[in-house]
Design an enzyme around this catalytic site. Structure first.
Site, mmCIF file in Angstrom:
data_model
loop_
_atom_site.group_PDB
_atom_site.id
_atom_site.type_symbol
_atom_site.label_atom_id
_atom_site.label_comp_id
_atom_site.label_asym_id
_atom_site.label_seq_id
_atom_site.Cartn_x
_atom_site.Cartn_y
_atom_site.Cartn_z
ATOM 1 C CB CYS A 370 -0.962 -0.022 1.179
ATOM 2 S SG CYS A 370 -0.167 -0.030 2.812
ATOM 3 C CG HIS A 419 -4.655 -0.061 3.869
ATOM 4 N ND1 HIS A 419 -3.777 -0.706 3.042
ATOM 5 C CD2 HIS A 419 -5.734 0.266 3.077
ATOM 6 C CE1 HIS A 419 -4.287 -0.799 1.825
ATOM 7 N NE2 HIS A 419 -5.480 -0.204 1.825
ATOM 8 C CD GLU A 431 -7.922 -0.991 -1.035
ATOM 9 O OE1 GLU A 431 -7.476 -0.721 0.088
ATOM 10 O OE2 GLU A 431 -9.020 -1.570 -1.214
#
Length: 459
Positions: A370, A419, A431
């Site tokens: 990420c 994240h 993402e």
């Protein structure tokens, strides 16, 4: 071109945003199986409907039979009463004839007794009676006349006696006839009594059979109703499955359209990113002389001048800078997730994490995680981001997450440590989600999201 991409994304980005979660999609086998249940139910219900109809007909016949037998009881009762009336009349007639016969006998006895007394007195005591005295005479002629008179009286008395005897015989015959009539009437009454009992027994038997058949008919009726319920449920199931299939087909059509729109947007973004040499140069400059993120051991190097800090603010601004960041991220759609992968120039080999990533073999894959995807996207506008989401949370200007704009970074976990994703607008983001997945467009997940978004391009 940036406006075009924005329009495409607003219309068709992220299957999970524009398209709801997939509805149930019953298989052809499920629908066929449900249809077979309907066919079976129709057959079952049809058979039970026929059985109920037959039972209804049987009950109608039994109803008629009961009605007839009930009327037969009425007839038997009437015949019994009539027979009893005839027997009573015959019995009364027998009683009358007995009395008449007794009276006639008494008259015959009295008449015979009177005649006997008269005759005895006439011969033994000639002067005992008025008539004999009147007829008595001293001369033979007178005596003959008296004998003739006595003979006439005797004949007359005998005639009366004969008449009484005939009357007695006639009364005896009538009594015999009356007794015979009474015997016949008694037999008829007894037969009527038997028939009455038989008729009542027939009514009871017919009623019992009617009750038994009614119970069977009610059982059949209940079975038919239950089968009809199952048939209705089966039809509802088929209808429901067919409706679900129709809904799923519509959903799948929409999903494919959304995926096609995303692929088109990604292709356009990749094409623009490929020809955006300035962005590539800026990224290459940032990456020049950097120690690879995957290099875990230090390597000796010759003394050199201290490196300048890498820029944390963009060298370009405005909507064009935002679209450059979005283009670079979108150009990587479908690239494999690899934990620890990605730098300013693109996807790189992942590294071991000693856990889930290793189970997926991320250390053998080339891709992004990420924060690596964010690092690559913002390198195109000259911004160097650290390869850690928690540090990226402190890399720009924080704005309330409700005020997020296209090109902002969104974070999850304490201090952004869990994240990070790039917001595209219209409730969607791009993402690199987790091991085993790929870079993709997703709906913004609000669960666990940090209260602030990070904005790099402020102008």
């Amino acid at each position: 071109m940036g406006l075009l991409i924005a329009a495409v994304l607003l219309v068709g980005t992220g299957q999970a945003f524009a398209v709801p979660p997939p509805p149930p999609n019953p298989s052809d086998q499920d629908i066929a199986r449900a249809g077979a249940q309907v066919d079976s139910g129709v057959t079952e219900v049809s058979g039970l409907v026929n059985d109920v109809a037959v039972a209804d007909e049987r009950l109608q016949v039994l109803d008629d039979a009961v009605a007839r037998t009930r009327e037969e009881v009425n007839k038997a009762l009437v015949d019994l009463q009539n027979a009893r009336d005839v027997a009573d009349t015959a019995a009364a007639h027998v009683t009358d004839t007995v009395q008449s016969l007794s009276a006639a006998g008494d008259q015959v006895v009295r008449a015979r007794s009177d005649f006997d007394d008269f005759a005895t007195e006439a011969y033994t005591r000639p002067g005992a009676t008025t008539m004999v005295s009147y007829l008595s005479a001293a001369t033979p002629d007178a005596a003959l006349d008296r004998a003739q008179v006595l003979d006439l009286v005797s004949k007359r008395q005998q005639s009366v006696l004969d008449g009484l005897r005939r009357a007695q015989i006639d009364q005896g015959n009538r009594n015999s006839e009356a007794r015979q009539a009474k015997s016949v009437a008694d037999a008829a009454a007894a037969d009527a009594e038997v028939k009455k009992d038989a008729a009542q027994d027939a009514v009871a038997a017919a009623g019992a059979e009617l009750d038994r058949q009614t119970v069977q008919r009610n059982v059949l009726q209940q079975a038919r109703d239950a089968a009809q319920g199952r048939l209705d449920a089966a039809r509802s199931t088929v209808s429901g499955l067919q409706d679900q299939r129709a809904v799923w087909i519509d959903w799948d059509r929409q999903r494919k359209a959304e995926e096609a729109a995303i692929r088109a947007a990604a292709a356009a973004a990749a094409a623009r990113a490929a020809v955006d040499q300035a962005a590539r140069d800026r990224a290459a400059t940032l990456n020049q002389g950097s120690r690879p993120h995957t290099q875990l051991e230090a390597t000796p190097s010759a003394p050199s001048k201290p490196k300048k800090p890498k820029p944390s603010s963009p060298s370009v601004h405005g909507s064009g800078a935002v679209e450059t960041v979005v283009d670079r991220a979108m150009s990587q759609l479908g690239v494999t997730y690899a934990w620890g992968g990605g730098d300013e120039d693109g996807p790189t080999l992942g590294i071991k994490d000693g856990g889930v990533a290793d189970e997926h073999g991320d250390y053998k894959k080339v891709g992004f995680d990420c924060s690596g995807l964010m690092l690559y996207a913002f390198a195109g506008i000259g911004v160097a981001l650290p390869h850690y989401s928690g540090y990226q949370y402190n890399a720009g200007t924080r704005v309330p997450v409700e005020q997020r704009r296209r090109g902002d970074m969104l974070f999850w976990g304490a201090g952004g440590s869990q994240h990070v994703a790039l917001y595209l607008g219209n409730g969607t983001m791009i993402e690199a989600p987790q091991s085993g997945d790929v870079v993709k467009v997703s709906p913004v997940r609000t669960g666990g999201i940090m209260p602030y978004a990070v904005r790099i391009v402020t102008g």
